[in-house]
Design an enzyme around this catalytic site. Sequence first.
Site, PDB file in Angstrom:
ATOM      1  N   LYS A   1       2.122   4.729   1.638  1.00  0.00           N
ATOM      2  CA  LYS A   1       2.124   5.343   2.957  1.00  0.00           C
ATOM      3  C   LYS A   1       1.769   6.815   2.764  1.00  0.00           C
ATOM      4  O   LYS A   1       2.547   7.594   2.210  1.00  0.00           O
ATOM      5  CB  LYS A   1       3.489   5.199   3.611  1.00  0.00           C
TER       6      LYS A   1
ATOM      7  N   CYS B   1      15.639  49.052  13.093  1.00  0.00           N
ATOM      8  CA  CYS B   1      16.272  48.017  12.279  1.00  0.00           C
ATOM      9  C   CYS B   1      15.609  48.007  10.882  1.00  0.00           C
ATOM     10  O   CYS B   1      14.387  47.837  10.784  1.00  0.00           O
ATOM     11  CB  CYS B   1      16.102  46.684  12.991  1.00  0.00           C
TER      12      CYS B   1
ATOM     13  N   CYS C   1      15.977  40.269  16.731  1.00  0.00           N
ATOM     14  CA  CYS C   1      16.568  41.590  16.910  1.00  0.00           C
ATOM     15  C   CYS C   1      15.512  42.442  17.605  1.00  0.00           C
ATOM     16  O   CYS C   1      14.403  42.589  17.106  1.00  0.00           O
ATOM     17  CB  CYS C   1      16.920  42.220  15.565  1.00  0.00           C
TER      18      CYS C   1
ATOM     19  N   ASP D   1       0.984  10.617   3.659  1.00  0.00           N
ATOM     20  CA  ASP D   1       1.634  11.523   4.598  1.00  0.00           C
ATOM     21  C   ASP D   1       0.666  12.609   5.045  1.00  0.00           C
ATOM     22  O   ASP D   1       0.715  13.745   4.589  1.00  0.00           O
ATOM     23  CB  ASP D   1       2.866  12.130   3.920  1.00  0.00           C
TER      24      ASP D   1
ATOM     25  N   TYR E   1      -7.009   2.373   5.313  1.00  0.00           N
ATOM     26  CA  TYR E   1      -6.083   1.269   5.103  1.00  0.00           C
ATOM     27  C   TYR E   1      -6.065   0.205   6.198  1.00  0.00           C
ATOM     28  O   TYR E   1      -5.207  -0.652   6.210  1.00  0.00           O
ATOM     29  CB  TYR E   1      -4.668   1.795   4.894  1.00  0.00           C
TER      30      TYR E   1
ATOM     31  N   CYS F   1      22.621  41.824  15.337  1.00  0.00           N
ATOM     32  CA  CYS F   1      21.779  41.907  14.156  1.00  0.00           C
ATOM     33  C   CYS F   1      22.620  42.332  12.940  1.00  0.00           C
ATOM     34  O   CYS F   1      23.332  43.335  13.003  1.00  0.00           O
ATOM     35  CB  CYS F   1      20.656  42.920  14.394  1.00  0.00           C
TER      36      CYS F   1
ATOM     37  N   GLU G   1       0.868  -1.191   0.000  1.00  0.00           N
ATOM     38  CA  GLU G   1       0.000   0.000   0.000  1.00  0.00           C
ATOM     39  C   GLU G   1       0.893   1.225   0.000  1.00  0.00           C
ATOM     40  O   GLU G   1       2.054   1.141   0.363  1.00  0.00           O
ATOM     41  CB  GLU G   1      -0.822   0.059   1.302  1.00  0.00           C
TER      42      GLU G   1
ATOM     43  N   LYS H   1      10.385   3.688   3.515  1.00  0.00           N
ATOM     44  CA  LYS H   1      10.306   5.125   3.253  1.00  0.00           C
ATOM     45  C   LYS H   1      11.028   5.460   1.956  1.00  0.00           C
ATOM     46  O   LYS H   1      12.158   5.026   1.742  1.00  0.00           O
ATOM     47  CB  LYS H   1      10.973   5.896   4.396  1.00  0.00           C
TER      48      LYS H   1
ATOM     49  N   CYS I   1      21.387  46.000  11.862  1.00  0.00           N
ATOM     50  CA  CYS I   1      21.504  47.213  12.673  1.00  0.00           C
ATOM     51  C   CYS I   1      22.503  47.081  13.811  1.00  0.00           C
ATOM     52  O   CYS I   1      22.731  48.041  14.541  1.00  0.00           O
ATOM     53  CB  CYS I   1      20.133  47.617  13.213  1.00  0.00           C
TER      54      CYS I   1
END
Length: 667
Positions: free
Chosen positions: A113, A429, A423, A115, A223, A405, A111, A310, A408
């Site tokens: 899978k 800024c 920041c 998500d 399922y 930052c 089947e 997977k 600034c």
Amino acid sequence: MNEIETKIKTLRDELEQHNYNYYVLSTPTISDYEFDIKLKELQVLEGANPEYADPTSPTQRVGSDLSKEFEQVAHKYPMLSLGNTYSENEVRDFYTRTMRLLNEPFDIVGELKYDGTSISLIYEQGRLVRAITRGDGTRGDDVTANVKTIRSIPLKLRGNDYPDVFEIRGEILLPWAEFDRLNKAREEQEEPLFANPRNAASGTLKQQNPVIVASRKLDAYFYYLLGENLPGQGHYENLEYARSWGFKVPDVIRKCHTLDEVFAYLSYWNVERKNLPVATDGVVLKVNSLLQQKNLGFTSKSPRWAIAYKFQAEQAVTRLNSVSFQVGRTGAVTPVANLEPVLLSGTTVKRASLHNADIIEGLDLHIGDNVCVEKGGEIIPKIVGVDKDARSMMMGDKVRFIKNCPECGTPLYRPEGEAAHYCPNESGCPPQIKGKIEHFVTRRAMNINIGPETVEDLYEADYVKNAADLYTLTIPDLLSLDRWAEKSAQNLMDSLEQSKTVPFERVLFALGIRYVGETVAKRLAFAFRDINNLQQATLESMTDVDEIGERIAQSVLNYFADERNKTVINRLKEYGLQTSIDETVLADRSEKLKGSTIVISGTFTKHSRDEYKAMIEQHGGKNSGSVSGKTDYILAGENMGPAKLEKAAKLGVKIINEDEFLNMLKK
Ligand code: IVH
């Protein structure tokens, strides 16, 4: 059965058949319009004849806007997870182990899978009685009301060979197309985007308001059937039964007799999955025979009779050239990896998100490293690993999160419990300043006719460094910039002039004080009436206002404590913006409708619907879109919807006309 009951039953059966044709079989046989007419007819009949109410009626799928906390319920059978495998070798191990344990021939069901977010549905006597999320595997949230809005989920089963009581498990998914549509809308509303359809699906399922859930168009694939008296001896056969009862059981499931058939299934879907309407992240392999499943049993975490394989997320290896740090409008700092361009799932990738300081530290990242980039379900590719063996003697510098930052220079801070750095220099800024100006001009705020690019240009040219500077712009200023002509410059001037009539509550919203959205701005504006009063307000006087909590109040205090903000406000006042509530509006305000919830329905002659809506709010009432137990009045005009009329009658809600409503306000 009397005539009405028969009619109701026929309509329900018909509508359920059309739902099934449309959402499960994808082959509708009537138009949406015809469907809606029939649904309305049923709603009216049910409203007028409450004795025939049925929680599984197709009318129950539209959701009601009664919010509620979810109730936690125990799972009868725990919701376990699956062991993961990532290679054909591991799949081979699973197969040979199963062979050894069973010591007899067996079939494997392949089947996909899916998500999304898992769900367990309980049916009794062919009716959906409960829908529970996975939760911690032992207990989950009862999300029945939300799940009922998913049209492909049968509320009543077809046929008659289902067990009296059983559970069915599956995955709730938001199809890619819906995901894109939702994110686009969120972008326009400046709301945070969902990273992938899985988050969007689980977020939607946990919505307190089923009307929102209904609008998101979730789907569900099933399922796994559980119960004492299942009809078949095998998993595959049981899923076929489930399909015949109306469940959306994917028709890509396959019974494999050999390991080679299993491998063929894996390689086929490794490629084909890209053409599916929903997200998948692998294949699930299950021993078919229920008896064999029982003999194999479970470990503490997962069944021994199934595993997940997977899919490899698509990856590529490339060189990390540098890391930059971006400051967003809110001041959040995001590290971004600049990569040697590399081809990944058909697009050239040059940049990848590094998320936060912990991720960088965890990867022990150095400049010049060969990094592995992955494009999973997320929109932005991410770095998932570093090839440490490939490092040479000439290894570059270790990547460290910055302390100040980049825009600034202000020292960054990391709020407790958060992964992100910020920041704090909100009004000094550049990206934060530009963000604030962009917000100030938006349609719902000051409605000034410029976009982010213009804000950028004006900022770079030193013309506009804060919202107040907009009002000192002149036509020659604008003409000195690229892309401006006499006409566009004049338009902006007009637009600025026009914005001086924008009411105080919107001006307050436009200032962009953290946590002060439209509704909060309205409440504060009407409670304090004038920006001076608000500036002098204390924490207590603010939290006294309905729905204003400490977090908001503190944020307002902080805002006004900043001298730079005070200067901006004084200048805005000076330029003629509205900094107090319009007296005429104020004179007309009252609390005459305080505590009343009013639904507007139909068409009117004396005022428009929007005007009535504004009047309700102006007098302290609440306008709601649908009739529920909380509705006090329905303001009804011509051609009020029959469904609302019936529902009102059923709930005993008082219906008033225009004149009666206007009289209430005169009293
Ligand atoms: S069977 C005891 N089949 O994967 C086994 N699960 O890791 C029960 N999932 O929580 C699960 N597609 O949300 C099964 N075809 C499929 C699946 C599937 C997706 C999810 C499900 C489950 C998780 C297990």
